[in-house]
Design a protein around this motif. Structure first.
Motif, short mmCIF file in Angstrom:
data_model
loop_
_atom_site.label_atom_id
_atom_site.label_comp_id
_atom_site.label_asym_id
_atom_site.label_seq_id
_atom_site.Cartn_x
_atom_site.Cartn_y
_atom_site.Cartn_z
N ILE B 241 0.42 -1.25 -0.14
CA ILE B 241 -0.13 0.14 -0.37
C ILE B 241 1.22 1.37 0.10
O ILE B 241 0.86 2.19 -0.58
CB ILE B 241 -1.00 -0.03 1.20
CG1 ILE B 241 -1.48 -1.05 1.00
CG2 ILE B 241 -2.27 1.30 1.63
CD1 ILE B 241 -3.10 -1.27 2.18
N ALA B 242 1.98 1.45 0.51
CA ALA B 242 2.86 2.37 0.63
C ALA B 242 3.63 2.86 -0.28
O ALA B 242 4.28 3.67 -0.80
CB ALA B 242 3.54 2.33 2.09
N THR B 243 3.89 1.64 -0.81
CA THR B 243 4.87 1.56 -2.26
C THR B 243 4.28 1.92 -3.96
O THR B 243 4.62 2.61 -4.50
CB THR B 243 5.75 0.86 -2.58
OG1 THR B 243 5.20 -0.23 -1.84
CG2 THR B 243 6.70 1.06 -0.97
N SER B 244 2.47 1.25 -3.57
CA SER B 244 1.50 0.93 -4.95
C SER B 244 2.51 0.58 -5.84
O SER B 244 2.96 0.03 -7.17
CB SER B 244 1.85 2.26 -5.77
OG SER B 244 0.83 3.47 -4.60
N ALA B 245 3.11 -0.75 -4.96
CA ALA B 245 3.92 -1.52 -5.83
C ALA B 245 3.14 -3.05 -7.06
O ALA B 245 2.47 -3.37 -5.48
CB ALA B 245 5.19 -2.28 -5.24
#
Lengths: 385, 385
Positions: B241-245
């Motif tokens: 969620i934090a990185t959108s990886a």
């Protein structure tokens, strides 16, 4: 002014409750007066496709299903396993309408020319919420069926025909020359055979029973492999060598079949190799999983080199990718060939209430070849199942 | 005229015999007089990469390995399981040289200007057959290392650095914004962290041990998830969620990790969804398997919607796809950053004969983090292991 009373209309609903119960029931819904560009359709035929069952059953174990209430207004309840509940949080408590596609007669129309032109026509649409007696939609959603086409003949004008066309188009766009298809004797599989014969695309059919092979041979299939044959892997490899097929569409999803297809594709690709390549062939081999007849895990051994892919395939993003003009051309082609290439066959025609009988659910819920149901939400209550 | 006697030269060989035995040995090979555009390199450093072990061990069970012959000319034998033999028919009976890449000094050169310009230079190359004392190659294959760079510092100028660069480039070309990497504390994984920090690409590292997390935190990794943590799935989802990886490179291949990454990517993609979508998110989620640390089957539950893919990823086709100019630019970047971003570390430096000791094989064969070997085929026989 509608030519008949359309409101309130009976509509099939699927509800997931917080306690892990699935509830199927019939609701009465108000049908709005059509806006200028809208029409109201009396739905006369809507198929129960595998792609409807996910929304309808919500992963519930239908072996646990019970029915209550009167015959003409039944309520079905079934238990949803805890694992399936985890992915359903967004629909808990929302009573959802079901039914991807269908066909019927336009019985009311808004004031615009486009809407008025559809009055009394038999039309097909992929409007969603089709398990309902009447449906109000934008006129542009309607595909006018050729004169002399029954609603029952046009009910499956979208999901299966466009999926078959989408498979062939995906093959061309991604640089493959032939196709593999599993669960190949389905209505969709039969269409795909007729389409591939027409388009001269070699097609390798994978089935599970001799009678399924027969269905396909009768419509002219050249390559049919039975996955229960003791020599299945060799037979599939030979068919793949003969066709150079490097793209498969798999309706089963779970189990080892997708991996076995890749293994045989690699064996076919290296069959004529004279030199050892430690990374396998450079031929890209692809399996798209577009269904989930086997809901178990997917498992494979990576013995097919490094040039391979497995992925999901879904009709809607494909249609978005090709754009509205190409989509419209495909729709018109389907309409013109509804009684030939894209003809569907059904086992039974049921009313909305009959679709919620446990004996009916136990048949169409299996998604077995040759057990396909058509719902007629306006079926005469006295007519036979 | 070479500056030293180069022929015959010692070369490590891997042979698969028809009876299912792997044999590793040292051969003496003639080194040709260089053609006008060729040079002869004294190989001084060549890493044992995971990507070398497939060719070297041929899938043999190295637990069964035995060694015979004198210490300076050992012969290793090991059993190849029947399953692995099926894919090896094309190499049975061919004694194959091994070693993807390495570095050394040019000790002889052909008459062309390009070849002569390399005389006495320290060069790196991905020439194959690098586990050998001398290697004759075309001058264009050589990457001249910056002054003051040792052969040992340039030995790994290709496989790991170009793979790290290839991952970032693939991410950009396929429209993703961040990366996930497994077995992330490897030499390659450390490079990828340094590269991603430099390029401001968010990177989620997946490791299996606390000390691996420490290695990565020390070089500045922001996201490290331990797959043995009881809350791994939640921790990975939060990092996603934090990185959108939405793109992962997986070195393990077997087991459930690739599927778990897709499951968490889907959970991240739907974390902010307010409406139920029966086909899952429309975000495309991709895992590329580029290694096989876990040689067991790959298994996953398809609980991540329909917009997903799993596939093989290999450096060579990637380099072919980007073309020779882009490849040359990447090579020059690696040379310039060999002591920083693309620095490698090794546990031991061994001679060709020492690389065939069972105690050495048991260490580098595990492909464990921090247990990487470098071969110096011209190592002074008196030097310590």
């Amino acid at each position: 002014m509608p030519t008949e009373a359309v409101s309130p209309a009976q509509q099939l609903r699927s509800l997931v409750k917080a306690d892990g119960t699935l509830e199927l029931s019939l609701a009465m819904v108000e049908i709005p007066v059509p806006q200028p560009n809208e029409v109201v359709i009396r739905v006369e035929a809507s198929p129960i496709n595998p792609s409807d069952l996910g929304l309808l059953f919500a992963g519930a174990d239908m072996e646990t299903a019970t029915v209550s209430g009167p015959t003409d207004n039944p309520i079905v309840a079934a238990k949803i396993p805890a694992g399936a509940m985890r992915t359903l949080s967004a629909r808990v408590g929302s009573s959802l309408p079901v039914g991807n596609e269908g066909a019927g007669t336009v019985v009311d129309a808004g004031s615009s020319d486009a809407a008025q032109a559809l009055m009394n026509k038999t039309v097909a649409l992929a409007g969603g919420s089709m398990y309902t007696q009447y449906r109000c939609v934008d006129a542009s959603q309607c595909l006018v069926l050729p004169d002399g086409t029954l609603a029952s003949e046009g009910a499956s004008s979208f999901v299966n025909p466009l999926t078959a066309l989408g498979m062939v188009e995906t093959m061309r766009r991604e640089g493959h020359r032939a196709l593999v298809h599993t669960a190949a004797a389905s209505n969709l599989g039969q269409m795909l055979n007729k389409l591939c014969i027409e388009e001269e695309v070699p097609l390798v059919n994978i089935v599970r029973r001799p009678e399924q092979e027969e269905i396909l041979r009768e419509i002219g299939a050249a390559y049919v492999c039975d996955s229960t044959s003791p020599n299945f892997m060799d037979e599939l490899t030979h068919a793949l060598i003969a066709t150079s097929a490097t793209l498969a569409f798999d309706a089963t999803g779970g189990g080892k079949l997708a991996g076995h297809i890749l293994t045989c594709m690699e064996a076919a690709a290296t069959a004529s190799a004279t030199e050892y390549s430690r990374y396998g062939s450079t031929t890209h081999k692809q399996v798209y999983i577009y269904g989930g007849l086997d809901r178990g895990p997917t498992e494979f051994n990576r013995n097919f080199g490094m040039a391979w892919g497995i992925g999901g395939w879904l009709l809607t993003p494909f249609l978005q990718k090709i754009g509205p003009e190409a989509f419209q051309a495909l729709r018109q082609r389907v309409a013109a060939e509804l009684k030939t290439t894209f003809a569907s066959t059904y086992t039974s025609v049921v009313s909305l209430a009959e679709a919620l009988r446990l004996d009916a659910i136990s048949v169409y819920g299996k998604q077995a070849t040759g057990e396909k149901y058509l719902i007629n939400p306006n079926k005469d209550p006295g007519a036979a199942l």
